[in-house]
Design a protein around this motif. Structure first.
Motif, PDB file in Angstrom:
ATOM      1  N   GLN A   1       1.001  -1.359  -0.028  1.00 11.37           N
ATOM      2  CA  GLN A   1       0.047   0.283   0.219  1.00 11.37           C
ATOM      3  C   GLN A   1       0.817   0.910  -0.037  1.00 11.37           C
ATOM      4  N   VAL A   2       0.903   2.246  -0.728  1.00 13.50           N
ATOM      5  CA  VAL A   2       1.511   3.279  -1.002  1.00 13.50           C
ATOM      6  C   VAL A   2       1.322   4.185  -1.772  1.00 13.50           C
ATOM      7  N   ILE A   3       1.589   5.206  -1.286  1.00 10.71           N
ATOM      8  CA  ILE A   3       1.288   6.421  -2.075  1.00 10.71           C
ATOM      9  C   ILE A   3       2.552   7.743  -1.800  1.00 10.71           C
ATOM     10  N   GLY A   4       2.366   8.715  -3.225  1.00 14.30           N
ATOM     11  CA  GLY A   4       3.711   9.929  -2.891  1.00 14.30           C
ATOM     12  C   GLY A   4       3.889  10.526  -3.551  1.00 14.30           C
ATOM     13  N   THR A   5       4.753  11.558  -3.449  1.00 15.72           N
ATOM     14  CA  THR A   5       4.448  12.885  -3.672  1.00 15.72           C
ATOM     15  C   THR A   5       5.642  13.684  -3.820  1.00 15.72           C
ATOM     16  N   SER A   6       6.206  14.632  -4.685  1.00 16.30           N
ATOM     17  CA  SER A   6       6.916  14.633  -4.740  1.00 16.30           C
ATOM     18  C   SER A   6       7.777  16.422  -3.550  1.00 16.30           C
ATOM     19  N   CYS A   7       8.723  15.665  -3.249  1.00 17.93           N
ATOM     20  CA  CYS A   7       9.166  16.664  -2.263  1.00 17.93           C
ATOM     21  C   CYS A   7      10.231  16.788  -1.684  1.00 17.93           C
ATOM     22  N   ASN A   8      11.247  18.350  -1.378  1.00 15.94           N
ATOM     23  CA  ASN A   8      12.416  18.859  -1.224  1.00 15.94           C
ATOM     24  C   ASN A   8      12.222  18.917   0.494  1.00 15.94           C
ATOM     25  N   VAL A   9      12.490  18.487   0.958  1.00 13.06           N
ATOM     26  CA  VAL A   9      12.305  18.512   2.318  1.00 13.06           C
ATOM     27  C   VAL A   9      12.681  19.632   2.526  1.00 13.06           C
ATOM     28  N   GLY A  10      13.894  20.386   2.286  1.00 18.85           N
ATOM     29  CA  GLY A  10      14.241  21.987   3.293  1.00 18.85           C
ATOM     30  C   GLY A  10      13.969  22.929   2.654  1.00 18.85           C
ATOM     31  N   ILE A  11      12.499  22.459   1.709  1.00 20.69           N
ATOM     32  CA  ILE A  11      11.498  24.000   1.168  1.00 20.69           C
ATOM     33  C   ILE A  11      10.644  23.523   2.000  1.00 20.69           C
ATOM     34  N   GLU A  12      10.121  24.343   3.203  1.00 22.67           N
ATOM     35  CA  GLU A  12       8.781  23.983   4.373  1.00 22.67           C
ATOM     36  C   GLU A  12       7.549  23.856   3.859  1.00 22.67           C
ATOM     37  N   GLN A  13       7.148  24.424   2.265  1.00 23.87           N
ATOM     38  CA  GLN A  13       6.058  24.641   1.541  1.00 23.87           C
ATOM     39  C   GLN A  13       5.867  22.704   1.284  1.00 23.87           C
ATOM     40  N   ASP A  14       6.980  22.474   0.817  1.00 24.12           N
ATOM     41  CA  ASP A  14       7.064  21.073   0.828  1.00 24.12           C
ATOM     42  C   ASP A  14       6.807  20.438   1.725  1.00 24.12           C
ATOM     43  N   ARG A  15       7.206  19.894   2.942  1.00 25.05           N
ATOM     44  CA  ARG A  15       7.127  19.522   4.078  1.00 25.05           C
ATOM     45  C   ARG A  15       5.924  19.619   4.198  1.00 25.05           C
ATOM     46  N   GLU A  16       5.181  20.883   4.318  1.00 25.16           N
ATOM     47  CA  GLU A  16       3.336  20.862   5.275  1.00 25.16           C
ATOM     48  C   GLU A  16       2.809  19.964   4.100  1.00 25.16           C
ATOM     49  N   LYS A  17       2.954  19.369   2.165  1.00 22.91           N
ATOM     50  CA  LYS A  17       2.711  19.605   1.687  1.00 22.91           C
ATOM     51  C   LYS A  17       2.323  17.742   1.548  1.00 22.91           C
ATOM     52  N   LEU A  18       3.408  17.405   1.938  1.00 25.60           N
ATOM     53  CA  LEU A  18       3.531  15.798   2.328  1.00 25.60           C
ATOM     54  C   LEU A  18       3.153  15.501   3.534  1.00 25.60           C
ATOM     55  N   ILE A  19       3.119  16.122   4.664  1.00 26.54           N
ATOM     56  CA  ILE A  19       2.205  16.235   6.036  1.00 26.54           C
ATOM     57  C   ILE A  19       0.846  15.856   5.816  1.00 26.54           C
ATOM     58  N   SER A  20       0.419  16.829   4.988  1.00 28.76           N
ATOM     59  CA  SER A  20      -1.327  16.785   4.714  1.00 28.76           C
ATOM     60  C   SER A  20      -1.388  16.198   4.025  1.00 28.76           C
ATOM     61  N   LEU A  21      -1.381  15.505   3.186  1.00 29.60           N
ATOM     62  CA  LEU A  21      -1.102  14.650   1.923  1.00 29.60           C
ATOM     63  C   LEU A  21      -1.220  12.698   2.441  1.00 29.60           C
ATOM     64  N   THR A  22      -0.624  12.840   4.154  1.00 28.28           N
ATOM     65  CA  THR A  22      -0.460  11.592   4.569  1.00 28.28           C
ATOM     66  C   THR A  22      -1.226  11.678   4.909  1.00 28.28           C
TER      67      THR A  22
END
Length: 273
Positions: free
Chosen positions: A77-98
């Motif tokens: 079971q897997v989902i995924g998204t692009s994320c540059n962990v050095g960018i705040e907005q990308d980290r927030e996107k990763l958490i929100s999607l999860t």
């Protein structure tokens, strides 16, 4: 002896189930950063094969799509998204999607790292140090800070940082990178007691020389490989799967009494007492 063990299991059936059952992560949600190849992908596979719903990420969406396809072909079971962990907005996107797709967070494996510099440490620049520490250290802390409230809602969780043998023994020409990996050892020890009251365990794994694209500059040279081989008890270089299994163990209930620890996976390389 056998009678005593049987009596113990009868009195303590929970211990018996733990001893007799395979580690299971069924129903758990695991975020793994930089997880489209190498150690990150192996960690996602190991967690997924034990039943976790895995969220993979990488800076390039094409790589994410490829990894998701591969993992789904393995019935994970897997989902995924692009994320540059050095960018705040990308980290927030990763958490929100999860949270949106999986309903919560139980496990964070912070694997993302960069190394834009190779050479004498005194030749490294302010920009090099900023980039390395922003991604390798600060992002690991900030992601942890973001997931903690959601783990608390689930009754606890597990955070796992991916350091390196270089965190114990800095490697030639990899000075700033090595120091960032040492920092993760300290971050593990600093966070563990503070999060224990929330039933969140914080551990770390320190791989040795693992054959990945990221470390190719080290193992593609026959001379360098031969030098490393002299330091190994197990006379082969590691593969990502060697790390994936350790990650899954540390994130499982089999490691329920382990926190603040770093497990070195080095093939016997002497990197600490």
């Amino acid at each position: 002896m056998l009678r005593a063990v049987t009596k113990c299991l009868y009195i303590n059936p929970v211990a018996g189930r733990r001893m007799m059952s395979h580690s299971s992560l069924a129903g758990k949600v695991a975020i793994v950063t930089a997880s489209t190849d190498g150690i990150g992908l192996a960690a996602a596979q190991a967690l997924g094969k034990r039943g976790a719903h895995v969220v993979v990420s990488s800076r390039k969406q094409a790589n994410v799509d490829k990894a998701v396809s591969q993992l789904r072909s393995e019935n994970i079971q897997v989902i995924g998204t692009s994320c540059n962990v050095g960018i705040e907005q990308d980290r927030e996107k990763l958490i929100s999607l999860t949270l949106e797709k999986c309903g919560g967070i139980d496990i964070l494996v912070s694997n993302a790292a960069v190394n834009p510099f190779f050479g004498n440490i005194l030749d490294s620049t302010d920009e090099v140090w900023t980039k390395i520490f922003d991604v390798n250290v600060k992002a690991s802390f900030l992601l942890t800070k973001q997931v903690v409230p959601h783990m608390e809602k689930r009754g606890g969780g597990s955070v796992l940082f991916v350091s390196s043998v270089a965190g114990y023994q800095p490697m030639p020409a990899l000075g700033p990178y090595s120091v960032s990996k040492t920092a993760l050892l300290g971050l593990t020890r600093a966070l563990a007691p503070e999060l224990a009251h929330s039933n969140i365990r914080v551990n770390c794994v320190a791989p040795g020389i693992i054959k990945t694209r990221f470390s190719s500059a080290l193992w593609q040279s026959e001379d360098v490989t031969n030098e490393f081989m002299k330091q190994l008890c197990i006379k082969r270089l590691g593969v990502p799967e060697d790390i994936g299994g350790v990650v899954a163990f540390l994130c499982s209930d089999d490691a329920a009494y382990i926190t603040g620890e770093t497990i070195t996976v080095t093939g016997g390389m002497n990197c600490r007492l």
